[in-house]
Design a protein around this motif. Sequence first.
Motif, short mmCIF file in Angstrom:
data_model
loop_
_atom_site.label_atom_id
_atom_site.label_comp_id
_atom_site.label_asym_id
_atom_site.label_seq_id
_atom_site.Cartn_x
_atom_site.Cartn_y
_atom_site.Cartn_z
N SER A 1 2.92 -6.00 -5.48
CA SER A 1 2.32 -4.97 -4.65
C SER A 1 1.82 -5.63 -3.37
O SER A 1 2.10 -6.80 -3.11
CB SER A 1 1.18 -4.25 -5.39
OG SER A 1 0.80 -3.09 -4.68
N SER B 1 -0.17 -1.42 1.64
CA SER B 1 0.82 -0.40 2.00
C SER B 1 0.57 0.22 3.37
O SER B 1 1.36 1.05 3.82
CB SER B 1 0.85 0.70 0.93
OG SER B 1 -0.42 1.30 0.80
N LEU C 1 4.82 -3.86 5.41
CA LEU C 1 4.85 -3.00 4.22
C LEU C 1 4.36 -1.61 4.61
O LEU C 1 3.38 -1.47 5.34
CB LEU C 1 3.96 -3.56 3.10
CG LEU C 1 4.50 -4.72 2.26
CD1 LEU C 1 3.45 -5.16 1.25
CD2 LEU C 1 5.80 -4.36 1.55
N TRP C 2 5.04 -0.59 4.11
CA TRP C 2 4.63 0.78 4.36
C TRP C 2 5.33 1.72 3.38
O TRP C 2 6.27 1.32 2.70
CB TRP C 2 4.95 1.20 5.80
CG TRP C 2 6.32 0.88 6.28
CD1 TRP C 2 6.76 -0.32 6.79
CD2 TRP C 2 7.47 1.73 6.29
NE1 TRP C 2 8.09 -0.25 7.12
CE2 TRP C 2 8.55 0.99 6.84
CE3 TRP C 2 7.68 3.06 5.92
CZ2 TRP C 2 9.82 1.53 7.01
CZ3 TRP C 2 8.94 3.61 6.08
CH2 TRP C 2 9.99 2.85 6.63
N ARG C 3 4.82 2.95 3.31
CA ARG C 3 5.42 3.97 2.45
C ARG C 3 6.07 5.06 3.29
O ARG C 3 5.58 5.39 4.36
CB ARG C 3 4.35 4.60 1.56
CG ARG C 3 3.77 3.67 0.53
CD ARG C 3 2.85 4.41 -0.42
NE ARG C 3 1.63 4.88 0.24
CZ ARG C 3 0.84 5.84 -0.22
NH1 ARG C 3 1.15 6.47 -1.35
NH2 ARG C 3 -0.25 6.20 0.44
N THR D 1 5.56 5.90 -4.09
CA THR D 1 5.07 4.64 -4.66
C THR D 1 5.95 3.46 -4.25
O THR D 1 5.64 2.31 -4.56
CB THR D 1 5.02 4.71 -6.20
OG1 THR D 1 6.33 4.99 -6.70
CG2 THR D 1 4.05 5.78 -6.66
N LEU E 1 7.47 0.76 -1.73
CA LEU E 1 7.09 0.07 -0.51
C LEU E 1 8.32 -0.42 0.23
O LEU E 1 9.26 -0.94 -0.37
CB LEU E 1 6.17 -1.11 -0.83
CG LEU E 1 4.77 -0.75 -1.36
CD1 LEU E 1 3.99 -2.01 -1.73
CD2 LEU E 1 4.00 0.06 -0.33
N ARG F 1 9.46 -6.21 1.90
CA ARG F 1 10.36 -5.66 0.88
C ARG F 1 11.71 -6.37 0.95
O ARG F 1 12.29 -6.73 -0.10
CB ARG F 1 10.54 -4.16 1.09
CG ARG F 1 11.61 -3.51 0.20
CD ARG F 1 11.26 -3.69 -1.28
NE ARG F 1 12.28 -3.16 -2.15
CZ ARG F 1 12.25 -1.91 -2.64
NH1 ARG F 1 11.29 -1.07 -2.28
NH2 ARG F 1 13.19 -1.51 -3.45
N HIS G 1 3.55 0.58 -4.64
CA HIS G 1 2.20 0.93 -4.17
C HIS G 1 1.34 1.25 -5.38
O HIS G 1 1.71 2.09 -6.20
CB HIS G 1 2.29 2.15 -3.24
CG HIS G 1 0.98 2.76 -2.91
ND1 HIS G 1 0.09 2.21 -2.02
CD2 HIS G 1 0.39 3.91 -3.37
CE1 HIS G 1 -0.98 2.97 -1.93
NE2 HIS G 1 -0.82 4.02 -2.73
#
Length: 276
Positions: free
Chosen positions: A38, A41, A47-49, A55, A57, A62, A80
């Motif tokens: 993890s 986020s 890192l992001w959603r 959930t 990332l 990544r 996430h």
Amino acid sequence: MRLHTHIVCCLLAVTFFNISTTLAAEEQSLSCESLTASGNSEYPPFLWRETSTSTELRGVNRLIIDELSRRINIPIELIHVGPWSRAQGEVKNGRVDLMAGAFFTNERADYMDYFTPVMLHTNSVVWQRKDKQFPFSKKEDLVGKWGVTVINNSFGQEFDQYAQHNLNILTVASLLQALRMLAADRVDYVLYEKNPAYAYATMLRLSDAIVPVLPYISSEGLYLTMSKKSPCNINSVKYKIAVALQEMKQEGFTEQAVLDGVQEWEARSRKGVALK
């Protein structure tokens, strides 16, 4: 004859013990069939959603984690698990194996093992309102002001220690909340990494209202770490990870991942996905 028999028996016992120990170690290594990871986020382009309910990332980190998984031949699920503070807690207690990006602090080193080389380097800055800027050239200029950052965020051991004893810094659960507090003139400044904060300021249409100022308050390495309570925290697995990270760095994979991750975030931003 009796002495000879006794010696042989002792030698066989030692040999059996060594073989058993080796097999036990191999079995322990084989028991690590998958890893979870993890991170922060709210950290584009790293890192992001895709959405506030996702959930999964995405981002630079990544790409690095996926390639690492391929090279060590162990599946790594990057997910996430909650705000940045929650992600740290999940790694600390061993419910999540890996942290996909963390600065080094002595406190974190108590519950995580750090891999080298670093995944990336990132710069942290002071963000101010454009219409209410104050002179800033060193950390001492923040004394007497009110700042805000995200809970459990770090800006390197040296700055963290200075801030703890000399600065007034509030903590909130999310970067969005921190930036909105600054835009609403509820604090004098925000402390955060330049690229992620700029990405969110742009999405919130605040890039004309708040600005980053130089110099950087810190320039830190972003490390991959493993929970000391992870069942996969064994030498054979950690060795594979360390070797893979070194090879990825030498081959230029990490640098390319940064370029690809930035392009991915920019493409996403052009879609005009609203942040809530």
